[in-house]
Write a protein that holds these residues in place. Sequence first.
Motif, mmCIF file in Angstrom:
data_model
loop_
_atom_site.group_PDB
_atom_site.id
_atom_site.type_symbol
_atom_site.label_atom_id
_atom_site.label_comp_id
_atom_site.label_asym_id
_atom_site.label_seq_id
_atom_site.Cartn_x
_atom_site.Cartn_y
_atom_site.Cartn_z
ATOM 1 N N GLY A 9 0.828 -1.211 0.000
ATOM 2 C CA GLY A 9 0.000 0.000 0.000
ATOM 3 C C GLY A 9 0.850 1.243 0.000
ATOM 4 O O GLY A 9 1.915 1.268 -0.597
ATOM 5 N N TYR A 26 -3.572 3.905 2.064
ATOM 6 C CA TYR A 26 -4.283 2.942 1.237
ATOM 7 C C TYR A 26 -3.617 1.579 1.316
ATOM 8 O O TYR A 26 -2.436 1.473 1.661
ATOM 9 C CB TYR A 26 -4.385 3.413 -0.222
ATOM 10 C CG TYR A 26 -3.092 3.346 -0.998
ATOM 11 C CD1 TYR A 26 -2.749 2.212 -1.727
ATOM 12 C CD2 TYR A 26 -2.208 4.420 -1.020
ATOM 13 C CE1 TYR A 26 -1.564 2.149 -2.445
ATOM 14 C CE2 TYR A 26 -1.041 4.372 -1.728
ATOM 15 C CZ TYR A 26 -0.713 3.227 -2.449
ATOM 16 O OH TYR A 26 0.466 3.169 -3.146
ATOM 17 N N ILE A 36 -8.723 2.969 -0.046
ATOM 18 C CA ILE A 36 -8.374 4.090 0.836
ATOM 19 C C ILE A 36 -9.022 3.786 2.182
ATOM 20 O O ILE A 36 -10.243 3.681 2.274
ATOM 21 C CB ILE A 36 -8.874 5.435 0.284
ATOM 22 C CG1 ILE A 36 -8.201 5.746 -1.051
ATOM 23 C CG2 ILE A 36 -8.606 6.555 1.306
ATOM 24 C CD1 ILE A 36 -8.710 7.006 -1.725
ATOM 25 N N ASP A 37 -8.197 3.594 3.201
ATOM 26 C CA ASP A 37 -8.720 3.132 4.488
ATOM 27 C C ASP A 37 -8.675 4.171 5.609
ATOM 28 O O ASP A 37 -9.308 3.985 6.647
ATOM 29 C CB ASP A 37 -8.006 1.859 4.927
ATOM 30 C CG ASP A 37 -6.521 2.037 5.132
ATOM 31 O OD1 ASP A 37 -5.947 3.027 4.627
ATOM 32 O OD2 ASP A 37 -5.910 1.171 5.779
ATOM 33 N N ALA A 58 -4.688 10.393 -5.093
ATOM 34 C CA ALA A 58 -5.050 8.981 -5.240
ATOM 35 C C ALA A 58 -5.709 8.740 -6.597
ATOM 36 O O ALA A 58 -5.425 7.745 -7.274
ATOM 37 C CB ALA A 58 -5.978 8.556 -4.108
ATOM 38 N N ILE A 69 -10.423 2.422 -7.268
ATOM 39 C CA ILE A 69 -10.327 2.782 -5.851
ATOM 40 C C ILE A 69 -11.609 2.387 -5.140
ATOM 41 O O ILE A 69 -12.706 2.683 -5.611
ATOM 42 C CB ILE A 69 -10.114 4.299 -5.667
ATOM 43 C CG1 ILE A 69 -8.814 4.745 -6.320
ATOM 44 C CG2 ILE A 69 -10.130 4.672 -4.180
ATOM 45 C CD1 ILE A 69 -8.623 6.264 -6.332
#
Length: 91
Positions: A9, A26, A36-37, A58, A69
Amino acid sequence: MKEEHHEKGGRWYVEEDGKTIAEMTYINSGATRFIIDHTEVDESLRGQGVGYKMVGKAVERAREHKLKILPLCPFAKSVFDKKTEYADVLF
């Protein structure tokens, strides 16, 4: 804004005096998408659009590498909901 990318990531981030004051992380999810966390922006940067800029980075990466994404982070999800021009990279 700085960025780091590795096998699992990466992140986009802003540093000030060696301290991270904004960050969006991410996780790679297979060969064709990333998740995307997490997004966090320090109070000192609130209202300056830094979170939106990180999501934009991103999107640039996704387009450049032909990736999709999945925005699991509530902030990133809200940006994708507002920015219909990002729909091409949504998973």
